[in-house]
Enzyme design. Sequence first.
Site, PDB file in Angstrom:
ATOM      1  N   GLY A 208      -2.129  -2.468   2.787  1.00 55.10           N
ATOM      2  CA  GLY A 208      -2.226  -3.376   2.496  1.00 55.10           C
ATOM      3  C   GLY A 208      -0.466  -3.793   2.988  1.00 55.10           C
ATOM      4  O   GLY A 208       0.397  -4.671   1.943  1.00 55.10           O
ATOM      5  N   SER A 209       0.497  -3.862   4.208  1.00 51.51           N
ATOM      6  CA  SER A 209       1.503  -2.705   3.674  1.00 51.51           C
ATOM      7  C   SER A 209       2.046  -4.455   4.585  1.00 51.51           C
ATOM      8  O   SER A 209       3.676  -4.017   4.633  1.00 51.51           O
ATOM      9  CB  SER A 209       2.369  -1.733   4.011  1.00 51.51           C
ATOM     10  OG  SER A 209       1.381  -1.568   5.182  1.00 51.51           O
ATOM     11  N   THR A 210       1.573  -5.135   4.925  1.00 55.59           N
ATOM     12  CA  THR A 210       2.563  -6.281   5.793  1.00 55.59           C
ATOM     13  C   THR A 210       3.726  -7.419   5.068  1.00 55.59           C
ATOM     14  O   THR A 210       4.076  -8.093   5.817  1.00 55.59           O
ATOM     15  CB  THR A 210       1.435  -7.194   6.747  1.00 55.59           C
ATOM     16  OG1 THR A 210       0.591  -7.615   5.999  1.00 55.59           O
ATOM     17  CG2 THR A 210       0.380  -6.123   7.794  1.00 55.59           C
TER      18      THR A 210
ATOM     19  N   GLY B 221       4.600  -8.265   1.232  1.00 58.43           N
ATOM     20  CA  GLY B 221       4.497  -8.649  -0.865  1.00 58.43           C
ATOM     21  C   GLY B 221       4.718  -6.997  -1.056  1.00 58.43           C
ATOM     22  O   GLY B 221       6.314  -6.433  -1.022  1.00 58.43           O
ATOM     23  N   ILE B 222       4.766  -6.438  -2.251  1.00 62.49           N
ATOM     24  CA  ILE B 222       4.792  -5.523  -2.438  1.00 62.49           C
ATOM     25  C   ILE B 222       4.695  -3.895  -1.230  1.00 62.49           C
ATOM     26  O   ILE B 222       5.587  -2.896  -1.426  1.00 62.49           O
ATOM     27  CB  ILE B 222       4.317  -4.809  -3.851  1.00 62.49           C
ATOM     28  CG1 ILE B 222       4.196  -5.911  -4.833  1.00 62.49           C
ATOM     29  CG2 ILE B 222       4.338  -3.543  -4.324  1.00 62.49           C
ATOM     30  CD1 ILE B 222       3.726  -5.438  -6.359  1.00 62.49           C
TER      31      ILE B 222
ATOM     32  N   SER C 233      -1.390  -1.263 -11.840  1.00 70.42           N
ATOM     33  CA  SER C 233      -0.623  -2.542 -13.054  1.00 70.42           C
ATOM     34  C   SER C 233      -0.779  -2.702 -14.246  1.00 70.42           C
ATOM     35  O   SER C 233      -1.408  -2.169 -15.228  1.00 70.42           O
ATOM     36  CB  SER C 233      -1.418  -3.828 -12.425  1.00 70.42           C
ATOM     37  OG  SER C 233      -0.783  -5.609 -13.475  1.00 70.42           O
TER      38      SER C 233
ATOM     39  N   TYR D   2      -9.790  -8.508 -11.837  1.00 69.16           N
ATOM     40  CA  TYR D   2      -8.584  -7.349 -11.648  1.00 69.16           C
ATOM     41  C   TYR D   2      -7.955  -6.240 -13.107  1.00 69.16           C
ATOM     42  O   TYR D   2      -7.638  -5.228 -12.148  1.00 69.16           O
ATOM     43  CB  TYR D   2      -7.196  -8.865 -11.379  1.00 69.16           C
ATOM     44  CG  TYR D   2      -6.607  -7.875 -11.277  1.00 69.16           C
ATOM     45  CD1 TYR D   2      -6.245  -7.408  -9.528  1.00 69.16           C
ATOM     46  CD2 TYR D   2      -4.576  -7.673 -11.875  1.00 69.16           C
ATOM     47  CE1 TYR D   2      -4.696  -6.575  -9.568  1.00 69.16           C
ATOM     48  CE2 TYR D   2      -4.127  -7.572 -11.842  1.00 69.16           C
ATOM     49  CZ  TYR D   2      -3.258  -6.855 -10.296  1.00 69.16           C
ATOM     50  OH  TYR D   2      -1.978  -6.521  -9.644  1.00 69.16           O
TER      51      TYR D   2
END
Length: 273
Positions: free
Chosen positions: A21-23, A25-26, A151, A164
Amino acid sequence: MRKNGVDMDLQLAGRRAFISGSTRGIGYAIAAELADEGADVVVNGRDEAGVRAALAGLGERGSGPGHRGIVGDLGDAADAARVLAELDAMGEVDILVNNVGVFELSEFAEVDDARWLRTFEVNVMSGVRLARHLLPGMLDRGWGRIVGVGSESGVNVPVDMVPYGVTKAAMIALGNGLAKHTRGTGVTVNTVLGGPCDSDGVRASVAAVAAAHGVSESAMRASIIGQNRTSLLGRFIEPAEIARLVAYLASPLASATNGAAVRADGGVLTAML
C-alpha cells in the site's frame, strides 16, 4: 545517507524493501525514505496508474539499480499469491513493511459482516500472508526486518472506528508473536503506532465530515485536534514523520528493538508504557 545536508547513514544501501500500500500517503513516504537511504524499493498498490505515479515520484532517489512496482490487492488471497510470485522473481526481500490498510467512520451497529471481513483481510491478513512467505527466508539468511504500520487506535479503540481499531490491535499482536520466532537471529519484527496523520485517507474523511457539518476543512481539522486533549503536538502528524521511525526500525541500527510497539503518535496515548 544525506538528510537535509546532514550525514545519517542507516546502512540500508543494497537492501531490498517491499512496502504494501505504498502509492500514496504514509506508505509512499516510507518508500521515499527507504529509497533516500539507499534501499531498492518495491512499491505496491491496487491500480497500475497509482503504481506508475509512485515510481515516477521516486525517480532517481537512492543509489540502487532502480525501484519497481507490483499491482495487486493484498486483501485478496489469490491476488496476494500472484504478488508474492512476482516479488520472488525480483530476488530476496530484506525488509517488509506491512502498511496497507483501510478505515472508515461508522456506527458499530451498522457495520455488517462483509465490511468487517474486508477490513480484517486488508489490515491483518495482508500482513499475515506477506510475513508467512518472507519471514522464513529472512531467518535462513540471518537478517531481515518486518515493520508493521499500526496505529494508536489499536490501543485506544475509537468509538466510531471499531473495526479499524480491532484490526490494528490484531496487527500489534501479530508483530509481537512473529518476533518470538526470531530469537537469536538478526531478524526483528516491530510495529509503529502512528497517531492522527495528515494522510490522503484522513484528508478525504475530514473533508467529508466537514461537508456534512457545513464547516470548512480547516475548522474541522482544528476541531478534531482540539477535541483530542492528549495530542501533545497539537496538530496532525506528517507522513514523513512516521516514515522516519519506520526507516530506523528497518535498519541495522535498530538491532536491539524487537517485538516492540513503538510510538509515533504525537503524545495521543496517555499511558507511560
